[in-house]
Write an enzyme that holds these catalytic residues in place. Structure first.
Site, mmCIF file in Angstrom:
data_model
loop_
_atom_site.group_PDB
_atom_site.id
_atom_site.type_symbol
_atom_site.label_atom_id
_atom_site.label_comp_id
_atom_site.label_asym_id
_atom_site.label_seq_id
_atom_site.Cartn_x
_atom_site.Cartn_y
_atom_site.Cartn_z
ATOM 1 N N GLY A 75 0.833 -1.188 0.000
ATOM 2 C CA GLY A 75 0.000 0.000 0.000
ATOM 3 C C GLY A 75 0.870 1.240 0.000
ATOM 4 O O GLY A 75 2.085 1.162 0.239
ATOM 5 N N GLN B 270 3.273 9.799 1.697
ATOM 6 C CA GLN B 270 4.533 9.086 1.445
ATOM 7 C C GLN B 270 5.181 9.506 0.129
ATOM 8 O O GLN B 270 6.346 9.180 -0.102
ATOM 9 C CB GLN B 270 4.297 7.572 1.433
ATOM 10 C CG GLN B 270 3.977 7.000 2.805
ATOM 11 C CD GLN B 270 3.852 5.495 2.729
ATOM 12 O OE1 GLN B 270 2.805 4.994 2.379
ATOM 13 N NE2 GLN B 270 4.922 4.787 3.037
ATOM 14 N N CYS C 209 7.221 -0.666 6.232
ATOM 15 C CA CYS C 209 6.725 0.578 5.640
ATOM 16 C C CYS C 209 7.785 1.110 4.683
ATOM 17 O O CYS C 209 8.972 1.144 5.035
ATOM 18 C CB CYS C 209 6.446 1.594 6.751
ATOM 19 S SG CYS C 209 5.800 3.157 6.139
ATOM 20 N N LEU C 210 7.354 1.535 3.508
ATOM 21 C CA LEU C 210 8.310 2.056 2.528
ATOM 22 C C LEU C 210 9.005 3.319 3.044
ATOM 23 O O LEU C 210 10.082 3.662 2.570
ATOM 24 C CB LEU C 210 7.596 2.351 1.204
ATOM 25 C CG LEU C 210 7.044 1.129 0.461
ATOM 26 C CD1 LEU C 210 6.225 1.570 -0.750
ATOM 27 C CD2 LEU C 210 8.147 0.180 0.038
HETATM 28 NI NI NI Z 1 3.668 2.787 5.526
#
Ligand code: NI
Length: 182
Positions: free
Chosen positions: A49, A54, A102-103
């Protein structure tokens, strides 16, 4: 379409509460382009996701998708979903802990408690009202992404930092093949 640069922890945009997208802006070409670019960026970096903050855009837009992969049967397939201005309502008190990545926090994994069942209200990329119940892993992904829209990352949701691991150590000591990150 374009692959966008992903903001990493420490960038202030990840800590802002994202602005709602006005209904008239949902179907505008620039919003549609952003959504397409978010999807392409998520796929490029193997994310489950991605939330707009982000990619340095403080708007309430999140995308997610998980492809069925026989190597990782614990990760059920979730169709590509676009959530705009989502609202999450927990259904019941039940939570379960599982690993997240998480990226925006590259190469880290931690165990995070999440509600097992949530009601999701949002609009889709066509401005159509979306309402559904998400459970289990799907509910986890939705909560992770909507947290980004509130300026939160999964670290704040962890009951303890004891499980926080670098990816290499996670793979070695947790013996987990799956590396889902959002
Ligand atoms: Ni994330």
């Amino acid at each position: 379409m374009a692959i966008l640069k992903v903001a990493r922890l420490g960038h202030p945009v990840l800590r802002q509460v994202a602005a709602p997208v006005p209904p008239a802006e949902v179907t505008r070409p620039e919003t549609q382009r952003l959504i397409d670019d978010m999807i392409e960026t998520m796929i490029e970096y193997d994310g489950a996701g991605l939330a707009a903050p982000q990619v340095h855009v403080s708007k309430q837009i999140a995308v997610y998708a998980v492809e069925a992969n026989p190597r990782y049967p614990q990760a059920p397939s979730i169709p590509l979903t676009v959530l705009i201005n989502p609202r999450i309502i927990p259904l019941g008190e039940e939570q379960e802990e599982d690993w997240e990545g998480c990226l925006s926090l590259p190469d880290l994994r931690g165990k995070v408690p999440r509600y097992v069942r949530v009601r999701v209200e949002a609009v889709d990329r066509h401005g159509k009202r979306l309402e559904f119940t998400a459970t289990g892993f799907h509910a986890r992904v939705v909560q992770h992404e909507t947290d980004h829209l509130l300026g939160k990352v999964y670290l704040e949701r962890m009951r303890s930092l004891d499980s926080l691991s670098f990816l290499r150590e996670f793979l070695r000591y947790q013996g987990r093949g799956s590396v889902i990150q959002e």
